[in-house]
Design a protein around this motif. Structure first.
Motif, PDB file in Angstrom:
ATOM      1  N   TYR A  14      -4.679  -8.580   8.177  1.00 38.42           N
ATOM      2  CA  TYR A  14      -3.575  -8.253   7.274  1.00 38.42           C
ATOM      3  C   TYR A  14      -4.065  -7.897   5.870  1.00 38.42           C
ATOM      4  N   GLY A  15      -5.003  -8.673   5.330  1.00 40.54           N
ATOM      5  CA  GLY A  15      -5.458  -8.468   3.961  1.00 40.54           C
ATOM      6  C   GLY A  15      -5.974  -7.057   3.707  1.00 40.54           C
ATOM      7  N   PRO A  16      -6.964  -6.573   4.485  1.00 40.34           N
ATOM      8  CA  PRO A  16      -7.459  -5.210   4.280  1.00 40.34           C
ATOM      9  C   PRO A  16      -6.393  -4.141   4.535  1.00 40.34           C
ATOM     10  N   GLU A  17      -5.533  -4.371   5.526  1.00 42.44           N
ATOM     11  CA  GLU A  17      -4.492  -3.375   5.799  1.00 42.44           C
ATOM     12  C   GLU A  17      -3.511  -3.280   4.645  1.00 42.44           C
ATOM     13  N   PHE A  18      -3.108  -4.453   4.112  1.00 39.54           N
ATOM     14  CA  PHE A  18      -2.210  -4.432   2.955  1.00 39.54           C
ATOM     15  C   PHE A  18      -2.861  -3.704   1.791  1.00 39.54           C
ATOM     16  N   ARG A  19      -4.134  -3.988   1.543  1.00 37.89           N
ATOM     17  CA  ARG A  19      -4.809  -3.365   0.409  1.00 37.89           C
ATOM     18  C   ARG A  19      -4.852  -1.847   0.564  1.00 37.89           C
ATOM     19  N   GLU A  23      -3.116   0.807  -1.975  1.00 36.56           N
ATOM     20  CA  GLU A  23      -3.916   1.796  -2.688  1.00 36.56           C
ATOM     21  C   GLU A  23      -3.463   3.229  -2.420  1.00 36.56           C
ATOM     22  N   SER A  24      -2.793   3.449  -1.287  1.00 33.56           N
ATOM     23  CA  SER A  24      -2.341   4.802  -0.950  1.00 33.56           C
ATOM     24  C   SER A  24      -0.838   4.987  -1.149  1.00 33.56           C
ATOM     25  N   ALA A  25      -0.143   3.966  -1.625  1.00 34.32           N
ATOM     26  CA  ALA A  25       1.315   4.020  -1.744  1.00 34.32           C
ATOM     27  C   ALA A  25       1.761   4.935  -2.874  1.00 34.32           C
ATOM     28  N   ASP A  26       2.901   5.561  -2.656  1.00 33.04           N
ATOM     29  CA  ASP A  26       3.584   6.319  -3.702  1.00 33.04           C
ATOM     30  C   ASP A  26       4.893   5.609  -4.030  1.00 33.04           C
ATOM     31  N   GLY A  27       5.504   5.983  -5.147  1.00 33.42           N
ATOM     32  CA  GLY A  27       6.811   5.414  -5.477  1.00 33.42           C
ATOM     33  C   GLY A  27       6.708   3.974  -5.924  1.00 33.42           C
ATOM     34  N   VAL A  28       7.510   3.106  -5.288  1.00 34.42           N
ATOM     35  CA  VAL A  28       7.598   1.700  -5.675  1.00 34.42           C
ATOM     36  C   VAL A  28       7.222   0.817  -4.498  1.00 34.42           C
ATOM     37  N   VAL A  29       6.428  -0.211  -4.766  1.00 32.01           N
ATOM     38  CA  VAL A  29       6.145  -1.262  -3.793  1.00 32.01           C
ATOM     39  C   VAL A  29       6.996  -2.469  -4.186  1.00 32.01           C
ATOM     40  N   TRP A  30       7.723  -3.007  -3.224  1.00 31.61           N
ATOM     41  CA  TRP A  30       8.661  -4.106  -3.473  1.00 31.61           C
ATOM     42  C   TRP A  30       8.149  -5.390  -2.846  1.00 31.61           C
ATOM     43  N   LYS A  31       8.324  -6.494  -3.569  1.00 28.83           N
ATOM     44  CA  LYS A  31       7.957  -7.801  -3.011  1.00 28.83           C
ATOM     45  C   LYS A  31       9.089  -8.792  -3.236  1.00 28.83           C
ATOM     46  N   ASP A  71      -5.298  -4.381 -11.309  1.00 34.18           N
ATOM     47  CA  ASP A  71      -4.487  -4.490 -10.103  1.00 34.18           C
ATOM     48  C   ASP A  71      -3.333  -3.495 -10.096  1.00 34.18           C
ATOM     49  N   TYR A  72      -3.032  -2.894 -11.246  1.00 32.95           N
ATOM     50  CA  TYR A  72      -1.852  -2.035 -11.372  1.00 32.95           C
ATOM     51  C   TYR A  72      -2.174  -0.630 -11.854  1.00 32.95           C
ATOM     52  N   LEU A 129       8.495 -10.972   1.799  1.00 29.77           N
ATOM     53  CA  LEU A 129       8.449  -9.591   2.269  1.00 29.77           C
ATOM     54  C   LEU A 129       7.710  -8.686   1.297  1.00 29.77           C
ATOM     55  N   LEU A 130       7.032  -7.694   1.828  1.00 26.73           N
ATOM     56  CA  LEU A 130       6.451  -6.591   1.063  1.00 26.73           C
ATOM     57  C   LEU A 130       6.933  -5.304   1.715  1.00 26.73           C
ATOM     58  N   ILE A 131       7.568  -4.437   0.928  1.00 30.56           N
ATOM     59  CA  ILE A 131       8.122  -3.200   1.472  1.00 30.56           C
ATOM     60  C   ILE A 131       7.520  -2.023   0.706  1.00 30.56           C
ATOM     61  N   PHE A 132       6.928  -1.090   1.450  1.00 34.35           N
ATOM     62  CA  PHE A 132       6.290   0.067   0.852  1.00 34.35           C
ATOM     63  C   PHE A 132       7.189   1.299   0.871  1.00 34.35           C
ATOM     64  N   GLU A 133       7.987   1.421   1.893  1.00 32.71           N
ATOM     65  CA  GLU A 133       8.903   2.543   2.031  1.00 32.71           C
ATOM     66  C   GLU A 133       9.890   2.148   3.127  1.00 32.71           C
ATOM     67  N   SER A 134      10.790   3.069   3.484  1.00 29.10           N
ATOM     68  CA  SER A 134      11.823   2.692   4.447  1.00 29.10           C
ATOM     69  C   SER A 134      11.297   2.565   5.870  1.00 29.10           C
TER      70      SER A 134
END
Length: 198
Positions: A14-19, A23-31, A71-72, A129-134
């Motif tokens: 999970y850790g590497p996949e989340f990272r 790192e490749s996300a666009d828009g907003v990451v929600w937690k 981190d940001y 929860l962590l949400i990257f997109e829909s």
């Protein structure tokens, strides 16, 4: 969400996949962060807090500030909804100091009272929860003591989209974390902690 089809991953997957996703996300990451206690022995400031050394704990949080902007900077905007119950637990008192430092570094975090999430908690507390997109959401897994166990990856739009909408709604009604921290947390005396069992 809890019954949705998901890929279950241990922490080392999970850790590497989340990272990579972050790192490749666009828009907003929600937690969404709901639990009031976590077990974080890899955080020296948390360890100091559990040992009753509040002054050292806060000093270690301050020492983190210089490294947090990395981190940001250059990544998607990170928005956190932190549910806070009262009276504030020792863990929450510590974490809110950490989150205030993260807010200074670029995270956009807001606090909501537990009453805001009660309508969603018919049978049990909300998950983390962590949400990257829909079409990409992770449920972060913990044991009963709050130790990290990995995560569940959910990619069904019909599951993720309502969760994202609910999280956005909570964020919109939340209070900026920095203001909450100054008013409700900074004036508190050092937390009363019980020694951890060996």
């Amino acid at each position: 969400m809890r019954e949705a089809e998901a890929a279950v991953m241990p922490p080392e997957v999970y850790g590497p996949e989340f990272r990579e996703a972050y790192e490749s996300a666009d828009g907003v990451v929600w937690k969404l962060e709901r639990a009031q206690n976590f077990h974080e022995p890899y955080e020296p400031s948390w360890v100091a807090m559990t040992e009753g050394d509040w002054e050292r704990s806060l000093r270690l949080v301050d020492e983190l500030r210089g490294s947090l902007p990395a981190d940001y900077d250059g990544y998607a905007e990170f928005r956190r909804v932190r549910v806070v119950e009262t009276p504030i637990t020792p863990y929450m008192q510590w974490e809110l100091h950490v989150l205030a430092a993260r807010a200074e570094a670029g995270e956009r975090a807001r606090v909501v009272p537990v009453s805001a999430v009660r309508p969603f908690e018919r049978s049990e507390p909300l998950p983390e929860l962590l949400i990257f997109e829909s079409t990409l959401m992770y449920e972060v897994l913990y044991d009963a003591a709050g130790a990290h166990l990995g995560g569940r990856r959910i990619t069904d739009h019909d599951v993720v989209e309502p969760c994202l909408a609910a999280l956005i709604g909570l964020y919109e009604q939340g209070e900026e974390l920095a203001a909450y921290h100054r008013r409700e947390v900074v004036p508190l005396p050092p937390p009363a902690v019980r020694p951890l069992a060996s």
